[in-house]
Design an enzyme around this catalytic site. Structure first.
Site, PDB file in Angstrom:
ATOM      1  N   HIS A  35      44.706  -5.542  59.784  1.00  0.00           N
ATOM      2  CA  HIS A  35      43.425  -4.856  59.894  1.00  0.00           C
ATOM      3  C   HIS A  35      42.303  -5.768  59.400  1.00  0.00           C
ATOM      4  O   HIS A  35      42.462  -6.476  58.407  1.00  0.00           O
ATOM      5  CB  HIS A  35      43.436  -3.566  59.071  1.00  0.00           C
ATOM      6  CG  HIS A  35      42.106  -2.898  59.013  1.00  0.00           C
ATOM      7  ND1 HIS A  35      41.339  -2.882  57.877  1.00  0.00           N
ATOM      8  CD2 HIS A  35      41.399  -2.255  59.971  1.00  0.00           C
ATOM      9  CE1 HIS A  35      40.204  -2.249  58.136  1.00  0.00           C
ATOM     10  NE2 HIS A  35      40.232  -1.850  59.396  1.00  0.00           N
TER      11      HIS A  35
ATOM     12  N   GLU B 183      33.996  17.395  58.641  1.00  0.00           N
ATOM     13  CA  GLU B 183      35.146  17.207  57.764  1.00  0.00           C
ATOM     14  C   GLU B 183      35.682  15.819  58.027  1.00  0.00           C
ATOM     15  O   GLU B 183      36.146  15.533  59.132  1.00  0.00           O
ATOM     16  CB  GLU B 183      36.255  18.221  58.095  1.00  0.00           C
ATOM     17  CG  GLU B 183      36.193  19.481  57.329  1.00  0.00           C
ATOM     18  CD  GLU B 183      37.420  20.372  57.591  1.00  0.00           C
ATOM     19  OE1 GLU B 183      38.188  20.145  58.552  1.00  0.00           O
ATOM     20  OE2 GLU B 183      37.581  21.328  56.818  1.00  0.00           O
TER      21      GLU B 183
ATOM     22  N   GLN C 287      45.928   6.881  48.087  1.00  0.00           N
ATOM     23  CA  GLN C 287      44.928   5.990  47.509  1.00  0.00           C
ATOM     24  C   GLN C 287      43.734   5.916  48.445  1.00  0.00           C
ATOM     25  O   GLN C 287      43.901   5.749  49.647  1.00  0.00           O
ATOM     26  CB  GLN C 287      45.534   4.594  47.304  1.00  0.00           C
ATOM     27  CG  GLN C 287      44.592   3.586  46.703  1.00  0.00           C
ATOM     28  CD  GLN C 287      45.284   2.253  46.437  1.00  0.00           C
ATOM     29  OE1 GLN C 287      46.421   2.203  46.006  1.00  0.00           O
ATOM     30  NE2 GLN C 287      44.575   1.163  46.697  1.00  0.00           N
ATOM     31  N   ASP C 288      42.530   6.063  47.882  1.00  0.00           N
ATOM     32  CA  ASP C 288      41.286   5.880  48.640  1.00  0.00           C
ATOM     33  C   ASP C 288      40.617   4.606  48.157  1.00  0.00           C
ATOM     34  O   ASP C 288      40.551   4.349  46.950  1.00  0.00           O
ATOM     35  CB  ASP C 288      40.324   7.052  48.407  1.00  0.00           C
ATOM     36  CG  ASP C 288      40.660   8.273  49.236  1.00  0.00           C
ATOM     37  OD1 ASP C 288      41.685   8.259  49.934  1.00  0.00           O
ATOM     38  OD2 ASP C 288      39.894   9.238  49.181  1.00  0.00           O
ATOM     39  N   ASN C 289      40.116   3.814  49.109  1.00  0.00           N
ATOM     40  CA  ASN C 289      39.415   2.573  48.794  1.00  0.00           C
ATOM     41  C   ASN C 289      38.056   2.579  49.477  1.00  0.00           C
ATOM     42  O   ASN C 289      37.876   3.233  50.512  1.00  0.00           O
ATOM     43  CB  ASN C 289      40.211   1.358  49.290  1.00  0.00           C
ATOM     44  CG  ASN C 289      41.581   1.270  48.659  1.00  0.00           C
ATOM     45  OD1 ASN C 289      41.734   1.480  47.464  1.00  0.00           O
ATOM     46  ND2 ASN C 289      42.581   0.978  49.461  1.00  0.00           N
TER      47      ASN C 289
ATOM     48  N   ARG D 173      36.116  -9.112  56.734  1.00  0.00           N
ATOM     49  CA  ARG D 173      37.249  -8.867  55.839  1.00  0.00           C
ATOM     50  C   ARG D 173      38.503  -8.725  56.693  1.00  0.00           C
ATOM     51  O   ARG D 173      38.612  -7.834  57.509  1.00  0.00           O
ATOM     52  CB  ARG D 173      37.011  -7.609  55.010  1.00  0.00           C
ATOM     53  CG  ARG D 173      35.791  -7.721  54.088  1.00  0.00           C
ATOM     54  CD  ARG D 173      35.594  -6.424  53.322  1.00  0.00           C
ATOM     55  NE  ARG D 173      34.383  -6.433  52.526  1.00  0.00           N
ATOM     56  CZ  ARG D 173      34.330  -6.695  51.218  1.00  0.00           C
ATOM     57  NH1 ARG D 173      35.438  -6.991  50.575  1.00  0.00           N
ATOM     58  NH2 ARG D 173      33.185  -6.662  50.578  1.00  0.00           N
TER      59      ARG D 173
ATOM     60  N   LYS E 113      40.207 -16.817  50.455  1.00  0.00           N
ATOM     61  CA  LYS E 113      41.549 -16.334  50.776  1.00  0.00           C
ATOM     62  C   LYS E 113      41.687 -16.043  52.270  1.00  0.00           C
ATOM     63  O   LYS E 113      42.685 -16.416  52.895  1.00  0.00           O
ATOM     64  CB  LYS E 113      41.852 -15.083  49.953  1.00  0.00           C
ATOM     65  CG  LYS E 113      43.230 -14.506  50.171  1.00  0.00           C
ATOM     66  CD  LYS E 113      43.503 -13.336  49.253  1.00  0.00           C
ATOM     67  CE  LYS E 113      42.913 -12.076  49.815  1.00  0.00           C
ATOM     68  NZ  LYS E 113      43.314 -10.859  49.105  1.00  0.00           N
ATOM     69  N   ASP E 114      40.675 -15.399  52.856  1.00  0.00           N
ATOM     70  CA  ASP E 114      40.740 -15.061  54.277  1.00  0.00           C
ATOM     71  C   ASP E 114      40.658 -16.293  55.173  1.00  0.00           C
ATOM     72  O   ASP E 114      41.174 -16.280  56.286  1.00  0.00           O
ATOM     73  CB  ASP E 114      39.654 -14.053  54.645  1.00  0.00           C
ATOM     74  CG  ASP E 114      39.964 -12.652  54.131  1.00  0.00           C
ATOM     75  OD1 ASP E 114      41.063 -12.438  53.597  1.00  0.00           O
ATOM     76  OD2 ASP E 114      39.096 -11.774  54.265  1.00  0.00           O
TER      77      ASP E 114
ATOM     78  N   GLU F 159      50.930  -8.765  49.884  1.00  0.00           N
ATOM     79  CA  GLU F 159      49.806  -9.117  50.752  1.00  0.00           C
ATOM     80  C   GLU F 159      50.250 -10.108  51.820  1.00  0.00           C
ATOM     81  O   GLU F 159      51.027 -11.022  51.549  1.00  0.00           O
ATOM     82  CB  GLU F 159      48.694  -9.806  49.945  1.00  0.00           C
ATOM     83  CG  GLU F 159      47.865  -8.925  49.105  1.00  0.00           C
ATOM     84  CD  GLU F 159      46.754  -9.721  48.398  1.00  0.00           C
ATOM     85  OE1 GLU F 159      46.800 -10.967  48.362  1.00  0.00           O
ATOM     86  OE2 GLU F 159      45.851  -9.070  47.887  1.00  0.00           O
TER      87      GLU F 159
ATOM     88  N   LYS G 276      46.792   3.159  57.203  1.00  0.00           N
ATOM     89  CA  LYS G 276      45.418   3.336  56.734  1.00  0.00           C
ATOM     90  C   LYS G 276      44.649   4.222  57.708  1.00  0.00           C
ATOM     91  O   LYS G 276      44.839   4.124  58.923  1.00  0.00           O
ATOM     92  CB  LYS G 276      44.697   1.991  56.638  1.00  0.00           C
ATOM     93  CG  LYS G 276      45.302   1.032  55.647  1.00  0.00           C
ATOM     94  CD  LYS G 276      44.574  -0.309  55.695  1.00  0.00           C
ATOM     95  CE  LYS G 276      45.226  -1.307  54.774  1.00  0.00           C
ATOM     96  NZ  LYS G 276      44.655  -2.642  54.939  1.00  0.00           N
TER      97      LYS G 276
ATOM     98  N   HIS H 298      44.260  -8.350  57.301  1.00  0.00           N
ATOM     99  CA  HIS H 298      45.186  -8.110  56.198  1.00  0.00           C
ATOM    100  C   HIS H 298      46.232  -7.049  56.531  1.00  0.00           C
ATOM    101  O   HIS H 298      45.991  -6.183  57.358  1.00  0.00           O
ATOM    102  CB  HIS H 298      44.432  -7.595  54.967  1.00  0.00           C
ATOM    103  CG  HIS H 298      43.280  -8.421  54.550  1.00  0.00           C
ATOM    104  ND1 HIS H 298      42.099  -7.871  54.120  1.00  0.00           N
ATOM    105  CD2 HIS H 298      43.112  -9.764  54.484  1.00  0.00           C
ATOM    106  CE1 HIS H 298      41.250  -8.837  53.798  1.00  0.00           C
ATOM    107  NE2 HIS H 298      41.835  -9.989  54.018  1.00  0.00           N
TER     108      HIS H 298
ATOM    109  N   TYR I 248      38.544   3.887  53.214  1.00  0.00           N
ATOM    110  CA  TYR I 248      39.838   4.095  53.841  1.00  0.00           C
ATOM    111  C   TYR I 248      40.850   4.708  52.898  1.00  0.00           C
ATOM    112  O   TYR I 248      40.816   4.518  51.699  1.00  0.00           O
ATOM    113  CB  TYR I 248      40.386   2.827  54.476  1.00  0.00           C
ATOM    114  CG  TYR I 248      40.486   1.599  53.606  1.00  0.00           C
ATOM    115  CD1 TYR I 248      41.715   1.161  53.135  1.00  0.00           C
ATOM    116  CD2 TYR I 248      39.360   0.850  53.293  1.00  0.00           C
ATOM    117  CE1 TYR I 248      41.818   0.021  52.367  1.00  0.00           C
ATOM    118  CE2 TYR I 248      39.459  -0.297  52.532  1.00  0.00           C
ATOM    119  CZ  TYR I 248      40.699  -0.713  52.070  1.00  0.00           C
ATOM    120  OH  TYR I 248      40.791  -1.848  51.309  1.00  0.00           O
TER     121      TYR I 248
END
Length: 181
Positions: free
Chosen positions: A119, A28, A47-49, A59, A169-170, A143, A72, A62, A132
């Site tokens: 993260h 599970e 929300q799932d991403n 990445r 951006k990062d 952001e 998250k 953030h 996540y």
């Protein structure tokens, strides 16, 4: 599932119970009642991403700020990543401290990253599917982040610099010191 505290208050490593036999495995990945009972937290994930990344894709780091801050719950569906949480709560005694762990499709571990934490992750396998859950919706104007290679964070991303793949951006995120001010 077992829940382990990390050195950063509120950041938890979650290890699901995995059942294996000759057919493969089952676990599970999330059960609201069990999650609440084992963590003592009453979160509503809304929300799932999911991202798909190639080896070396980094990445982060953030976060969402203010009223749009997010907790998250992150995991790897396929592949392997080094996952990093950074305490960016300005009044926290562990501000600027990091916690890193390997998440992969073998250990099926998950990391709970509280509001106010940065993260990031880097893909260590050829490819990775990273999923996540968030307890708040994404809001572009909220952001924020810090640069992945800030020397004061001292994060070992486990791959040589020339293998890292970052978004523009990062690469332009501020230092930890600028974030703090």
């Amino acid at each position: 599932m077992t829940v382990e505290k990390t050195p950063l208050e509120g950041c938890l490593l979650i290890k699901p119970r995995v059942f294996k036999d000759e057919r493969g495995s089952f676990f599970e990945s999330y059960n609201h009642q069990v999650f609440q009972k084992e963590t003592g937290l009453h979160l509503e994930f809304i929300q799932d991403n999911q991202s798909i990344s190639q080896r070396g894709a980094l990445r982060g780091i953030h976060l969402q700020t203010g009223a749009h801050a997010q907790t998250k719950l992150v995991r790897v569906v396929q592949g392997e990543v080094l996952d990093v949480a950074v305490d960016l709560r300005k009044k926290s005694p562990t501000f600027g401290k990091t916690y890193a762990t390997i998440l992969n499709d073998e250990n099926n571990h998950q990391l709970l990253i509280p509001k106010g934490f940065g993260h990031g992750f880097i893909t260590l396998s050829n490819n990775a599917i990273f999923a996540y859950k968030c307890d708040n919706y994404y809001h572009k104007a909220s952001e924020a982040g810090v640069i992945y290679n800030d020397p004061s964070l001292n994060i070992d991303w486990m791959l040589p610099k020339e293998e890292l793949i970052l978004s523009e951006k990062d690469q332009e995120l501020p230092s930890l010191e600028k974030f703090r001010s």
